[in-house]
Design an enzyme around this catalytic site. Structure first.
Site, mmCIF file in Angstrom:
data_model
loop_
_atom_site.group_PDB
_atom_site.id
_atom_site.type_symbol
_atom_site.label_atom_id
_atom_site.label_comp_id
_atom_site.label_asym_id
_atom_site.label_seq_id
_atom_site.Cartn_x
_atom_site.Cartn_y
_atom_site.Cartn_z
ATOM 1 N N PHE A 68 0.803 -1.224 0.000
ATOM 2 C CA PHE A 68 0.000 0.000 0.000
ATOM 3 C C PHE A 68 0.836 1.275 0.000
ATOM 4 O O PHE A 68 0.362 2.310 -0.477
ATOM 5 C CB PHE A 68 -0.977 -0.010 1.180
ATOM 6 C CG PHE A 68 -2.136 -0.933 0.966
ATOM 7 C CD1 PHE A 68 -3.216 -0.550 0.177
ATOM 8 C CD2 PHE A 68 -2.147 -2.210 1.512
ATOM 9 C CE1 PHE A 68 -4.274 -1.413 -0.050
ATOM 10 C CE2 PHE A 68 -3.210 -3.077 1.292
ATOM 11 C CZ PHE A 68 -4.277 -2.679 0.510
ATOM 12 N N GLU A 69 2.042 1.219 0.506
ATOM 13 C CA GLU A 69 2.886 2.404 0.462
ATOM 14 C C GLU A 69 3.537 2.552 -0.914
ATOM 15 O O GLU A 69 3.656 3.643 -1.447
ATOM 16 C CB GLU A 69 3.967 2.343 1.549
ATOM 17 C CG GLU A 69 3.436 2.345 2.972
ATOM 18 C CD GLU A 69 2.708 3.630 3.337
ATOM 19 O OE1 GLU A 69 2.799 4.631 2.583
ATOM 20 O OE2 GLU A 69 2.038 3.633 4.385
ATOM 21 N N GLY A 70 3.953 1.412 -1.479
ATOM 22 C CA GLY A 70 4.554 1.442 -2.798
ATOM 23 C C GLY A 70 5.821 2.281 -2.831
ATOM 24 O O GLY A 70 6.320 2.762 -1.828
#
Length: 209
Positions: A68-70
């Site tokens: 989700f942070e990528g």
């Protein structure tokens, strides 16, 4: 790479020195970063046998955070640049694997190695926060991983109703609380909704173990 600045940064974040196990774990994380590999596990950072001790996030939790942070704003040369918060359009500026704070703003650029090293340091700090918040409450690894991901994104582990319900053993109630944290800048964001659902699913997996 001169590792002293990284160790000094983590030491300031933890506000203490390192054990031999922690030195070895951070060395391994830096080695992985230099090879261009994602940080895959910090299980060896603290090696918990007593649940009251600081625990380490596991591989599933790290994978969820990285998912989700990528590595947004990845440049052709492999470096990453800072980007504004999607909810506010400005502060807090973020870079790498969701890092924010002093020195990060418009025009900030990090190498992949710097981004991975910062993730390793932040995971130690956020896991320590969660360990303090939950104390010796029965907590599976999957539940702990979900709570660290939640805290990594919100910074709210010490004040969230989610935490109080977990401490009370109300796992179903705690799981339902994840969905409430899907807003930024007063708006519901689809990305946060998906992340909270993934965290709740991981927490539920640990609740039934």
């Amino acid at each position: 790479m001169d590792r002293k600045p990284i160790f000094d940064t983590v030491r300031r974040l933890l506000k203490r020195g390192f054990s031999r196990r922690e030195v070895a774990a951070l060395d391994a994380a830096i080695d992985a970063a230099q090879r261009g590999a994602a940080v895959s596990s910090l299980d060896s950072v603290t090696g918990v046998t007593d649940p009251r001790e600081t625990r380490a996030i596991g591989t599933h939790g790290i994978a969820l955070i990285q998912q989700f942070e990528g590595l947004a704003r990845l440049r052709p040369d492999g470096s990453v640049e800072a980007y504004p918060d999607p909810g506010t359009g400005g502060e807090p500026w973020t870079i790498g694997w969701g890092a924010t704070g002093r020195g990060i703003g418009p025009g900030t650029v990090w190498s992949r190695s710097e981004a991975d090293a910062r993730l390793a340091a932040d995971l130690v700090r956020y896991a320590a926060d969660v360990s303090r918040a939950i104390g010796d409450a029965p907590t599976s690894q999957a539940q702990f991983d979900a709570l660290v991901s939640f805290h990594y994104n919100t910074g709210a582990i010490a004040r969230a109703t989610l935490t109080r319900k977990h401490l009370a053993g109300d796992f179903a109630g705690a799981e339902a609380e994840f969905a409430r944290w899907n807003r930024a800048g007063g708006r519901v964001l689809a990305g946060l909704t998906r992340r909270r659902a993934a965290e709740a699913a991981l927490y539920r997996e640990g609740s039934s173990a």
